[in-house]
Scaffold this motif. Structure first.
Motif, PDB file in Angstrom:
ATOM      1  N   ALA A 233      -8.189  76.432  -9.763  1.00 36.88           N
ATOM      2  CA  ALA A 233      -8.478  76.761 -11.170  1.00 36.88           C
ATOM      3  C   ALA A 233      -7.150  77.103 -11.832  1.00 36.88           C
ATOM      4  N   THR A 234      -7.207  77.852 -12.940  1.00 31.87           N
ATOM      5  CA  THR A 234      -5.980  78.362 -13.561  1.00 31.87           C
ATOM      6  C   THR A 234      -5.612  79.663 -12.854  1.00 31.87           C
ATOM      7  N   HIS A 235      -4.429  79.705 -12.260  1.00 29.28           N
ATOM      8  CA  HIS A 235      -4.047  80.858 -11.451  1.00 29.28           C
ATOM      9  C   HIS A 235      -2.904  81.674 -12.055  1.00 29.28           C
ATOM     10  N   ILE A 236      -2.274  81.144 -13.123  1.00 30.39           N
ATOM     11  CA  ILE A 236      -1.167  81.884 -13.747  1.00 30.39           C
ATOM     12  C   ILE A 236      -1.308  81.810 -15.265  1.00 30.39           C
ATOM     13  N   THR A 237      -1.281  82.981 -15.920  1.00 28.78           N
ATOM     14  CA  THR A 237      -1.491  83.061 -17.365  1.00 28.78           C
ATOM     15  C   THR A 237      -0.448  83.971 -17.996  1.00 28.78           C
ATOM     16  N   PHE A 238       0.104  83.527 -19.132  1.00 31.83           N
ATOM     17  CA  PHE A 238       1.019  84.369 -19.904  1.00 31.83           C
ATOM     18  C   PHE A 238       0.330  84.774 -21.198  1.00 31.83           C
ATOM     19  N   PHE A 239       0.275  86.077 -21.470  1.00 33.50           N
ATOM     20  CA  PHE A 239      -0.275  86.591 -22.719  1.00 33.50           C
ATOM     21  C   PHE A 239       0.886  87.018 -23.609  1.00 33.50           C
ATOM     22  N   ASP A 240       1.033  86.330 -24.729  1.00 33.06           N
ATOM     23  CA  ASP A 240       2.163  86.525 -25.630  1.00 33.06           C
ATOM     24  C   ASP A 240       1.844  87.584 -26.688  1.00 33.06           C
ATOM     25  N   THR A 241       2.698  88.618 -26.763  1.00 35.63           N
ATOM     26  CA  THR A 241       2.480  89.696 -27.744  1.00 35.63           C
ATOM     27  C   THR A 241       3.293  89.493 -29.020  1.00 35.63           C
ATOM     28  N   GLN A 314      -1.306  91.325  -3.569  1.00 36.74           N
ATOM     29  CA  GLN A 314      -2.638  91.677  -4.032  1.00 36.74           C
ATOM     30  C   GLN A 314      -3.306  90.416  -4.588  1.00 36.74           C
ATOM     31  N   GLU A 315      -4.638  90.402  -4.588  1.00 36.52           N
ATOM     32  CA  GLU A 315      -5.360  89.227  -5.098  1.00 36.52           C
ATOM     33  C   GLU A 315      -4.981  88.944  -6.552  1.00 36.52           C
ATOM     34  N   ASN A 316      -5.035  89.982  -7.392  1.00 35.07           N
ATOM     35  CA  ASN A 316      -4.749  89.833  -8.821  1.00 35.07           C
ATOM     36  C   ASN A 316      -3.595  90.756  -9.199  1.00 35.07           C
ATOM     37  N   ILE A 317      -2.632  90.221  -9.932  1.00 34.96           N
ATOM     38  CA  ILE A 317      -1.482  91.013 -10.378  1.00 34.96           C
ATOM     39  C   ILE A 317      -1.327  90.886 -11.887  1.00 34.96           C
ATOM     40  N   LEU A 318      -1.142  92.031 -12.550  1.00 36.87           N
ATOM     41  CA  LEU A 318      -0.775  92.043 -13.963  1.00 36.87           C
ATOM     42  C   LEU A 318       0.657  92.572 -14.056  1.00 36.87           C
ATOM     43  N   GLU A 348      -4.199  85.157  -5.951  1.00 35.99           N
ATOM     44  CA  GLU A 348      -5.150  84.313  -6.665  1.00 35.99           C
ATOM     45  C   GLU A 348      -4.880  84.210  -8.170  1.00 35.99           C
ATOM     46  N   GLN A 349      -4.646  85.372  -8.820  1.00 35.18           N
ATOM     47  CA  GLN A 349      -4.494  85.381 -10.275  1.00 35.18           C
ATOM     48  C   GLN A 349      -3.254  86.191 -10.665  1.00 35.18           C
ATOM     49  N   LEU A 350      -2.386  85.574 -11.456  1.00 33.12           N
ATOM     50  CA  LEU A 350      -1.198  86.247 -11.971  1.00 33.12           C
ATOM     51  C   LEU A 350      -1.256  86.256 -13.496  1.00 33.12           C
ATOM     52  N   PHE A 351      -1.212  87.448 -14.076  1.00 30.46           N
ATOM     53  CA  PHE A 351      -1.209  87.609 -15.537  1.00 30.46           C
ATOM     54  C   PHE A 351       0.106  88.275 -15.937  1.00 30.46           C
ATOM     55  N   ILE A 352       0.842  87.641 -16.839  1.00 33.64           N
ATOM     56  CA  ILE A 352       2.111  88.190 -17.322  1.00 33.64           C
ATOM     57  C   ILE A 352       1.959  88.513 -18.798  1.00 33.64           C
ATOM     58  N   ILE A 353       2.307  89.738 -19.176  1.00 36.86           N
ATOM     59  CA  ILE A 353       2.220  90.179 -20.579  1.00 36.86           C
ATOM     60  C   ILE A 353       3.637  90.398 -21.092  1.00 36.86           C
ATOM     61  N   ASN A 375       1.687  74.407 -16.177  1.00 38.68           N
ATOM     62  CA  ASN A 375       0.986  74.609 -14.910  1.00 38.68           C
ATOM     63  C   ASN A 375      -0.035  75.743 -14.916  1.00 38.68           C
ATOM     64  N   GLY A 376      -0.187  76.381 -16.073  1.00 37.24           N
ATOM     65  CA  GLY A 376      -1.134  77.486 -16.151  1.00 37.24           C
ATOM     66  C   GLY A 376      -1.760  77.570 -17.527  1.00 37.24           C
ATOM     67  N   SER A 377      -1.841  78.790 -18.049  1.00 38.57           N
ATOM     68  CA  SER A 377      -2.442  79.010 -19.369  1.00 38.57           C
ATOM     69  C   SER A 377      -1.531  79.914 -20.191  1.00 38.57           C
ATOM     70  N   TYR A 378      -1.149  79.459 -21.381  1.00 36.28           N
ATOM     71  CA  TYR A 378      -0.298  80.218 -22.284  1.00 36.28           C
ATOM     72  C   TYR A 378      -1.164  80.654 -23.458  1.00 36.28           C
ATOM     73  N   ARG A 379      -1.383  81.969 -23.584  1.00 35.15           N
ATOM     74  CA  ARG A 379      -2.308  82.470 -24.590  1.00 35.15           C
ATOM     75  C   ARG A 379      -1.672  83.575 -25.437  1.00 35.15           C
ATOM     76  N   SER A 380      -2.156  83.720 -26.656  1.00 34.31           N
ATOM     77  CA  SER A 380      -1.729  84.824 -27.508  1.00 34.31           C
ATOM     78  C   SER A 380      -2.670  86.010 -27.286  1.00 34.31           C
ATOM     79  N   VAL A 381      -2.130  87.210 -27.353  1.00 35.69           N
ATOM     80  CA  VAL A 381      -2.998  88.381 -27.185  1.00 35.69           C
ATOM     81  C   VAL A 381      -3.952  88.549 -28.357  1.00 35.69           C
ATOM     82  N   TRP A 382      -3.681  87.818 -29.459  1.00 35.29           N
ATOM     83  CA  TRP A 382      -4.609  87.865 -30.592  1.00 35.29           C
ATOM     84  C   TRP A 382      -6.003  87.422 -30.157  1.00 35.29           C
TER      85      TRP A 382
END
Length: 386
Positions: A233-241, A314-318, A348-353, A375-382
């Motif tokens: 699935a999608t395993h790496i996501t960046f949340f843009d502030t 760890q399974e999930n990292i922020l 499994e899941q990496l979230f970068i803020i 290779n992942g998901s690039y999202r806005s925190v909005w």
């Protein structure tokens, strides 16, 4: 002989060797040894009940004196300083007495062991000058300063260094020592001049997309992922502030930085993604952000600085990067080895803020953001705020 700069790493290897049936002997300060390994220390192998009792009583006395000495504050007079020094001297004398008792059986135990383990200082302190080892293995060699390694190199004829010089370097508190080059690890010193260098090129921790950026940037795309960890699935996501006004701030102590908005986003990510709290960790390069996270995040989430989390997973990292300012200053985020540690902790899941406006001018972070877009998901925190 097996060594590492930290007691935890030595104990980890000792547990593995003991499981496969090797006769091990763990040397060093037994109070810093994992409980599971204590039976394999000099003290744990002692058979004389009278000697055991004597050592136990001496340890109690030493701890009492140590606590008494630590009660003195920094600002005290000459008499108090002398009293503190006397107490510490007594602690040292008691520990010397314990060593004398243990030394009685040492030589026989050294001969019986297949493998002797300890930190470099622990091994040096064991005074094994008469014992010659075929092979010395140093784990965490990327964090072992060169002088520590030279404490024990003379004890063996062949050396195996294991570690990663693209992750965090040794901790050196002295600026003068660092300027003189003593902040280099023995691994960094050896790699340019040794031909027998091998990359363990298959990783078994994380999904392929999580490992991919580090493989490309640090390891010349030579780090492969075990087949059972291919992407599902999608395993790496960046949340843009960027554009939210979540600016960095100085913490209460005026030294470290924090970013309250990024903590709030971490909470929303945990809720939205329905992460299992017991399988989730929050890490940040800044101690101020970690302190704030401990106040705001759920109790079950593991919270740590990146430096303290090295070697763990760890399974999930922020990851909260904190830096957000108009001058695009990123501070010690520019130590890319720290980020290599951070982005390779998740299984499994990496979230970068973070704030792309602040980070995007740096080549490393620009490459990271581009990698995540592909290779992942690039999202806005909005998206979370709405």
């Amino acid at each position: 002989m097996v060594s590492a700069p930290s007691n935890a790493a030595v104990d980890n290897i000792a547990i593995g060797l003991q499981r496969v049936g090797l006769k091990i002997l763990r040397v060093g300060n037994s109070s810093k040894v994992n409980e599971a390994i204590f039976p394999f220390t000099l003290e744990g192998k002692m058979t004389d009940p009278k000697q055991k009792k004597e050592i136990k009583e001496l340890k109690i006395r030493a701890e009492q004196f140590r606590k008494m000495a630590l009660k003195y504050k920094r600002s005290f007079g000459k008499a108090e300083r002398e009293q503190r020094n006397l107490l510490f001297k007594e602690v040292k004398n008691i520990r010397t007495e314990i060593k004398k008792i243990l030394a009685y059986n040492e030589e026989k135990l050294f001969e019986q062991a297949d493998v002797i383990l300890g930190t470099p200082i622990g091994l040096l302190d064991a005074k094994m000058g008469k014992v010659t080892f075929d092979t010395l293995v140093i784990d965490e060699a990327g964090q072992c300063i060169e002088p520590l390694a030279w404490c024990i190199f003379p004890l063996a004829t062949k050396f195996v260094l294991a570690g990663d010089h693209f992750q965090l370097p040794p901790t050196v508190l002295s600026d003068a020592a660092a300027r003189l080059g003593f902040n280099q690890s023995i691994l960094e010193v050896c790699i340019p001049s040794i031909s027998n260098t091998y990359l363990l090129n298959i990783q078994y921790r994380m999904r392929a997309s999580i490992a991919g950026f580090s493989s490309n940037y640090f390891y010349e795309s030579k780090l492969n992922t075990a087949s059972h960890l291919s992407n599902q699935a999608t395993h790496i996501t960046f949340f843009d502030t960027a554009g939210t006004g979540y600016a960095e701030e100085r913490g209460p102590n005026g030294v470290s930085l924090l970013n309250n908005g990024e903590i709030e986003m971490a909470i929303k990510i945990i809720e939205t993604a329905q992460l299992n709290l017991a399988l989730t960790a929050f890490i940040s390069p800044y101690a101020g952000q970690v302190m704030l996270a401990k106040e705001m995040l759920p109790d079950n989430v593991r919270i740590s600085t990146i430096d303290s989390f090295q070697g763990q997973e760890q399974e999930n990292i922020l990851i909260s990067l904190v830096r957000s300012n108009e001058d695009n200053h990123i501070g010690f985020l520019s130590d890319y080895r720290r980020m290599n540690v951070a982005i390779t902790r998740a299984k499994e899941q990496l979230f970068i803020i973070g704030d792309s406006a602040t980070l995007g001018n740096d080549k490393f972070y620009k490459s990271l953001l581009e990698y995540i877009e592909t290779n992942g998901s690039y999202r806005s925190v909005w998206e979370l705020m709405e």
